[in-house]
Structures are given as C-alpha cells and as structure tokens.
Design an enzyme around this catalytic site. Structure first.
Site, PDB file in Angstrom:
ATOM      1  CB  SER A   6     -22.340  -1.907  69.859  1.00  0.00           C
ATOM      2  OG  SER A   6     -22.045  -1.053  68.765  1.00  0.00           O
ATOM      3  CD  GLU A   8     -28.996  -3.169  63.074  1.00  0.00           C
ATOM      4  OE1 GLU A   8     -28.742  -1.951  63.152  1.00  0.00           O
ATOM      5  OE2 GLU A   8     -29.345  -3.747  62.028  1.00  0.00           O
ATOM      6  CG  ASP A  99     -37.845   2.874  55.476  1.00  0.00           C
ATOM      7  OD1 ASP A  99     -37.466   3.988  55.051  1.00  0.00           O
ATOM      8  OD2 ASP A  99     -37.081   1.910  55.656  1.00  0.00           O
ATOM      9  CG  PHE A 206     -29.300  -6.242  52.690  1.00  0.00           C
ATOM     10  CD1 PHE A 206     -30.647  -6.492  52.588  1.00  0.00           C
ATOM     11  CD2 PHE A 206     -28.638  -6.630  53.849  1.00  0.00           C
ATOM     12  CE1 PHE A 206     -31.332  -7.123  53.610  1.00  0.00           C
ATOM     13  CE2 PHE A 206     -29.312  -7.269  54.862  1.00  0.00           C
ATOM     14  CZ  PHE A 206     -30.650  -7.518  54.739  1.00  0.00           C
ATOM     15  CG  HIS A 256     -23.412  -0.791  65.578  1.00  0.00           C
ATOM     16  ND1 HIS A 256     -23.858  -1.052  66.854  1.00  0.00           N
ATOM     17  CD2 HIS A 256     -24.481  -0.965  64.758  1.00  0.00           C
ATOM     18  CE1 HIS A 256     -25.157  -1.362  66.809  1.00  0.00           C
ATOM     19  NE2 HIS A 256     -25.548  -1.321  65.544  1.00  0.00           N
TER      20      HIS A 256
END
Length: 275
Positions: A6, A8, A99, A206, A256
C-alpha cells in the site's frame, strides 16, 4: 512470493503538485496496491485537500484510506466528517490522535486515538476498516516503551482492525514489537511502514522530529556522501530493499510505502523484491 503493498500520499498544495501526483499514482497503480492512504494535517488543516485526493483515488478505481485525526475535535464534528467519508464510499480509515496546530490549547472531546477508534465503532459499526499507528521504536512523546505498548493495546481493544508502523531501518525493533503484541494475546496485523531513502538531510530532519531511529552506520554513510545524490539513492535502494527482504522472510503481513508523492524509489524497490 507476492506480498500486499500500500502507498501513502499527502494532499498536494498546488495545481502543479496535484498534476504530478496524478502521474505518480498511475505509475504506482501498476503494482496493484491493496489501498492508498492520504495524510491529514495538524488539527485537520488539510482536510479539504485530503478528502479531494481520496475522492480522486476512488474515482481512479483504487481503494482509498483517509487519515483522520481527532485532537481538538468535537464528537459532532467527527461524526459529520466521517459521514462525509462514508457518503463518498470510503471504507478505510487511518485513525490517529494527530498533532494540534501550534498555538492551540489541547481542547476537544478526544484525548487519544483509542477514543476515536471506539467512537467510530460505536457510530458506524463495521463500515470502516480501521488502521492505527504503531511505533516499534516507541512514540517520541511516550513516557516509556511500556506505556506506548499499552496505548497501542488500547487502540486494538477499542476496535482497530490492523496497524501501520512508523518507518524504521532496524528489522529487529519491528519483530520485537510484533512479538510483544502477540504475547499480550492480540492477533492484529502490524504492517511495517517503509520510507525509501532518496535525500539524506530531509530524512535526518524527519527522523529527528518523529522519533524514527537512523542506525549510526547508515547515518555516517549518508553524511559521507555529502551532496552526491546518485550515491545516496543507490545506497538507499540497497538498504531499504534488504530491510524489506528481511521483513518478508520474517512474515510481515504487507509493506506500506511512505512515497512522499514520488514513485521512482518505490517502483525500484518493488521491482527488486519481485512484487
């Protein structure tokens, strides 16, 4: 051996970004993903873009999962937004605490992702397949690894169907997390999140922000490459392909990919894996 995959994406901010993402999606659809998920900004700040991108993915004949965060939200607003997703034909949610945008107090009627999962189940029954987040290297805001595991257990017991992990580069951390979950009697698929390595400074930034560990040997190699993007990409492909091979051999239920709205690295890794 085939393995469910999958992808994102994040909602593009410009018309050019939207056009580029359409091209990227078409390239990645060749890999026959199980679904594609779309992220949701702090406090639902990208909701319009998220829903628009989800709508496009569905129109392209693919299964789409909307990220959905609850921090700062009310039961009424969440109910209305979920009803909108249901009307669009969305059957998958990635349920997150999320957040708050900076400058906001905590507020809202949901404190944890488990509260959101319980609410979705109560209001919409089994309409949504609910994915939740898992942190093999512990959530950066967790008081301890044990409290983080307890938070994950609460999400599963509230009604989550499966989980997607934060990205990592240490397969042992993932396997240990899966073993701990099983030892608690929870039979839930925990799909590893995979972040291709294409640019080192962005990855370091990140990773520091989200608590993903970059092993020292990888960090040092990336730093040694400096601005040599070709070497960074080549090294990154080797590292991430090997990680995926380890995860597959150890029985991971899927992969993913955090695509960053790019296709090249993900396509290359999947090609190397024979997917």
């Amino acid at each position: 051996m085939s393995l469910p995959i999958s992808f994102e994406f994040f909602p593009p901010k410009t018309p050019e970004g939207a056009d580029k993402l359409r091209t990227v999606r078409q390239q990645l659809y060749a890999l026959q993903p199980q679904f594609c998920s779309v992220t949701y900004g702090a406090g639902g700040s990208t909701q319009e873009g998220t829903f628009a991108t989800v709508r496009e993915i569905l129109a392209e004949g693919q299964d789409a999962a909307s990220h959905f965060s609850c921090i700062g939200a009310t039961r009424e607003s969440v109910r209305a937004e979920l009803a909108q997703l249901q009307a669009m034909g969305v059957r998958r949610l990635v349920a997150l605490r999320g957040d708050l945008p900076s400058g906001y107090g905590l507020g809202g009627e949901f404190q944890y992702a488990s509260d959101l999962v319980a609410f979705v189940r109560q209001e919409f029954g089994d309409w949504f397949h609910i994915e939740v987040a898992a942190y093999p290297e512990t959530h950066p805001q967790a008081k301890s690894p044990r409290s983080d595991l307890d938070a994950f257990v609460a999400k599963v017991r509230a009604g989550a169907d499966s989980a997607i992990t934060q990205y990592f580069y240490n397969a042992d951390a993932y396997m240990r997390f899966v073993d701990e979950v099983k030892a608690l009697g929870l039979d839930v698929p925990v799909v590893p999140g995979i972040m291709p390595i294409t640019r080192s400074t962005q990855l370091m930034r990140f990773s520091d922000a989200c608590g993903a560990e970059i092993p020292r040997w990888i960090r040092l190699r990336l730093q040694a490459f400096g601005d040599d993007t070709a070497s960074i990409r080549s090294f990154g492909l080797d590292v991430v392909t090997h990680l995926c091979e380890q995860l597959r051999s150890q029985g991971a239920p899927g992969l993913h990919f955090y695509t960053m709205n790019q296709s090249v690295a993900t396509l290359e890794i999947c090609d190397r894996l024979g997917l």
